[in-house]
Every structure is written in structure tokens, then in C-alpha cells.
Design an enzyme around this catalytic site. Structure first.
Site: not given
Ligand code: 9MR
Length: 449
Positions: A160, A238
Site C-alpha cells: 500500500e 476488497h
Molecule cells: O484484516 C486486518 C485487520 O485484522 C487489522 O486490524 C488491520 C490493521 O490495519 O489490517 C487488516 O488487514 C489489512 C491488510 O493487512 C492490508 N490490506 C488491507 C487489509 C484490511 O484492512
């Protein structure tokens, strides 16, 4: 800095405004149709994975589904920077290791997520900047990728890093402020640490041809042209209630650059045509030979980060949803088999009988660098080694690991420490150092003791 969920989804919905996908039609009924996502994807040479966490390993109903359906897993949080290096230089791999062992015991492959990201950084990293942050970040990549070396199918090396909106440029972050070359420095460090893992750039809001995905496309094209090691692009996917009409075309254009594409974090908001969108994404991946696998971002709706949106393939009770059947049918309808792409590997230095060779990889920034040196024994074992490095004038070695140095500027000699002097015939070991100024350019000379 974490993107607020609400804001994230407002952006997602805007970005995916496009064609609403028609409901999928069940296509198979043949006796050979596979009955799990993993088995069905495997028939086309692809993996089908899910994001998971070490704390789920004791949830029996959950594990029944994970083990039955999926051939790949990715730690949803357990390999992130805050999880693996909570204090600078102190690494905790317990949860990541547990997931890797589970995967290995089930014959699943592992996606590593994520070496560098602006979010989920430990507090100590958030407080760093400039050269200190750059070297901490590169050290993080080196240490974590070295720890998991040989066990990771694909790493999200950088996650990202591009901005939303129309700029097509980089996102501002503490990492970005260390210099625009931080991404390539991370990829080079990851390749040096684990030459067998595929190295991916991963992002969201890239689910069609748009300014952001084009910015990433341009970066990948540039990396390929300049020999920066990159093997794959992760399209998180997503998704809201529509799918961009250029979803497949976007996968194809990345594949045409000579990288694999992986759908890395698929989930689809319920309430629109969820099953149809899941099926369309699956078909789009199957239609592109270099789209090598799909990962859903969780197993049951109740496991999802998108609380209340029920975006996954199984309901809270573990029942298969219509979206599950749509994906399975799409997989069973098949697609071109992925070309067998062996894991990348750097060519080993040519063996020197009775001697050793050294290969140096540099991660440079304005005013400094870290160097990783791989020492490889020739056709006989060595019981000690030294490596001579010419440090360019004006700069000096400031820090060395897995070796000791004599001198810090000009001609510097690095010698093995107690635990890495012995190298079997053809085997290798690595040491590293950090320096100021410009990094050494010449191939270092290795002498066996
Ligand atoms: O699903 C993940 C969630 O449990 C965490 O709290 C969050 C923290 O930023 O990250 C989520 O996973 C993300 C992933 O690492 C990168 N792309 C977006 C995902 C959803 O936010």
C-alpha cells in the site's frame, strides 16, 4: 497511521463503480469436478488461500474449514512489523512460525504479509525518520525474510505505498520520506535474504485500470527495465457491490510486464451480487495464465475485518454460502493452466575449488547504504574466510553483523565470526555491514582459511 475503515470503504466503493456483474451460472456437473476450493484451483495449477491468525489454530470448527478448503495461507496480522519487531532489534516470530508449521504439516504454501507498510508499524519505527528509519526498515526486511527463508511462496515486500485519488503517485509516509527508492531497496534486501521467495508489491483500489493501478504499473515496468527484483503484483480486491469492467484487463496488463499476478485479499460486500462478483473475479484470474492464485481475506463472515458486511465465502456457522458455490463452479469450469514458474533464484557464484567467492548486494540511499555479502565455499569445505571490500573514498563502515572488520575505510577486511567460519563445500553464509557515503561497487575478493 491506519486508514479508518469507514474512509477506506468510501474510497473503495467510489473506485469500483462500474459494471454490475451478472449472476454466475453453474457450469459443471462432471464426475471429475473437484469438491473443494483448493483441489479445484490446483487442477488449473493455482493455489486458493485464506488469511488466518495463530490464535485461530485452536478453533476446531474454523480449522476444519481451513484445512479442508485451502492450499495456501497468509497471516492476517502475525508477520507485520509491529508483530515481528515490537522493539527495535528484538524479533518475535512465534505466531508466524506456528502458522508456517501448520501450513507445512498440511502441504499448504504460505504468503508472507507484509515486510514494509506505513500502517501497523511498531511505535519505535513510527518515531524514526530519515537514514535511521531507512536502515531500520531495511534491517527489518533482511531479518524477517532471513528468518522465514525457504518457507515463503510469496512475500508482500511492500504494501500500500501508492496514494488514492487521481495522482497515480506515492502515498506520503515516514517510509516515503526516506527517499523514493525505499521500495526498490526493500525488494533488493528481500531478494538477498530469501532468493527463493517470489517478491510482490501489494495494494488496494487497484481492481481495474485507474490512476493508482497505472502508477503501480509504471513502477513495475521501471523495476523490470532496471533489474530491480520483483516477481508479482498483489491486487487485494476488497470489493464493494460492483466490479470494475476492466478488472481482467488490468490483471492482463501486469502479466504482460512479466510478473505474476495474485489476488491477495479478496472479499466482497454482501447485499449486491456477491456470488456473481466472486465468480467474475475467479474467472478473470483463470483467464490470465500468470494469475497464479487467489486468497480470500478470512474464512467465515464472522472472521472478517469488515464487520457487518458478511464479505466471505462461509457464514458465521461455517456453512458454504452461494458465493462459495459460485467460486467453486468457476474454478471447476477451468482456465488456462498457469505456466510452471519455478521460484526465482539468484544464480550462485561459480564454485572456486578449495576457495570461496563473495557476492555483494547493496541497498543505497542518499548518504548511506547497507550491504549484504554472501560467501560461498567452492568445491571443498572452508573452515574460515575473509572478504576484502574496497570502500569508496569519503565513506566508512559504521556497523557490521555476522563478521568483524579490520579498518573502516579504504580497503576493509571482513572475517568470519565463531559461528559462521565453517562452510560446507558449495554451501554459503551471509554477513552484512552498513556504511556512509557511496556503497562499494567492485566484486569483493574472498579468501578461504
Ligand atoms: O484484516 C486486518 C485487520 O485484522 C487489522 O486490524 C488491520 C490493521 O490495519 O489490517 C487488516 O488487514 C489489512 C491488510 O493487512 C492490508 N490490506 C488491507 C487489509 C484490511 O484492512
Amino acid at each position: 497511521m491506519t486508514i479508518p475503515r469507514k474512509g477506506r470503504f468510501a474510497m473503495l466503493s467510489a473506485a469500483v463503480a462500474g459494471v454490475v456483474v451478472a449472476a454466475s451460472v453453474a457450469v459443471t456437473g462432471s464426475a471429475e469436478a473437484a469438491t473443494t476450493l483448493g483441489a479445484s484451483a490446483a487442477q488449473t495449477g493455482r493455489y486458493f488461500g485464506a488469511a488466518t491468525s495463530a490464535f485461530k489454530l485452536s478453533d476446531t470448527p474454523y480449522m476444519t474449514i481451513l484445512n479442508r478448503e485451502f492450499t495456501s495461507l497468509v497471516p492476517e496480522n502475525d508477520m507485520k512489523w509491529d508483530a515481528t519487531e515490537p522493539q527495535q532489534g528484538r524479533f518475535t516470530y512465534t505466531n508466524g512460525d506456528r502458522l508456517v508449521s501448520h501450513a507445512q504439516s498440511r502441504g499448504m504454501t504460505v504468503r508472507g504479509h507484509a515486510l514494509l507498510w506505513h500502517a501497523q508499524q511498531p511505535a519505535w519505527a513510527q518515531s524514526l525518520s530519515g537514514a535511521a528509519l531507512r536502515s531500520a526498515a531495511i534491517n527489518h526486511v533482511t531479518q524477517v525474510a532471513t528468518h522465514f527463508r525457504g518457507k515463503i511462496h510469496s512475500w508482500d515486500v511492500v504494501n500500500e505505498a501508492f496514494a488514492d485519488g487521481g495522482s497515480g503517485g506515492r502515498r506520503d509516509s515516514n517510509l516515503q520520506r526516506t527517499g523514493n527508492d525505499w521500495i526498490e531497496a526493500a525488494f533488493r534486501a528481500a531478494r538477498a535474504a530469501d532468493p527463493g521467495a517470489r517478491l510482490c508489491y501489494n495494494d488496494y483500489n487497484t481492481d481495474g485500470i485507474n490512476a493508482k493501478s497505472t502508477g503501480i504499473y509504471n513502477m513495475v515496468r521501471d523495476f523490470k527495465a532496471r533489474g530491480v527484483p520483483i516477481d508479482c503484483v498483489g491486487l487485494q480486491s476488497h470489493l464493494g457491490t460492483t466490479l470494475d469492467s476492466t478488472y481482467q484487463q488490468n490483471i492482463q496488463r501486469f502479466a504482460d510486464l512479466g510478473v505474476d499476478v495474485q489476488i491477495t485479499e479478496l472479499d466482497v460486500q454482501q447485499g449486491g451480487n456477491q456470488a456473481g462478483i466472486f465468480a467474475a473475479v475467479t474467472r478473470a484470474c483463470l483467464a490470465v495464465a500468470r494469475c497464479t492464485g487467489i486468497t480470500v481475506w478470512g474464512v467465515r463472515d464472522s472472521d472478517s475485518w469488515r464487520t457487518g458486511q458478511n464479505p466471505l465465502l462461509f457464514d458465521a456457522n461455517g456453512n458454504k454460502k452461494a458465493a462459495y458455490t459460485a467460486v467453486l463452479d468457476a474454478l471447476n469450469a477451468g482456465g488456462p493452466t498457469t505456466p510452471s514458474s519455478p521460484p526465482p533464484s539468484s544464480p550462485p557464484p561459480s564454485p572456486a575449488p578449495g576457495g570461496c567467492t563473495a557476492a555483494l548486494t547493496l541497498n543505497s540511499w542518499n548518504g548511506g547504504y547497507t550491504a549484504t555479502v554472501r560467501v560461498t565455499a567452492g568445491t571443498s569445505a572452508v573452515s574460515g574466510w575473509s572478504v576484502g571490500v574496497a570502500v569508496p573514498a569519503g565513506g566508512a563502515v559504521t556497523n557490521t553483523w555476522n563478521a568483524t572488520n579490520t579498518g573502516a575505510s579504504g580497503q576493509v577486511t571482513f572475517r568470519n565470526v565463531g559461528y559462521n567460519g565453517q562452510i560446507a563445500a558449495g554451501g554459503s553464509t551471509e554477513f552484512g555491514f552498513q556504511g556512509t557515503g557511496t556503497g562499494p561497487a567492485a566484486t569483493p575478493a574472498c579468501t578461504a582459511a
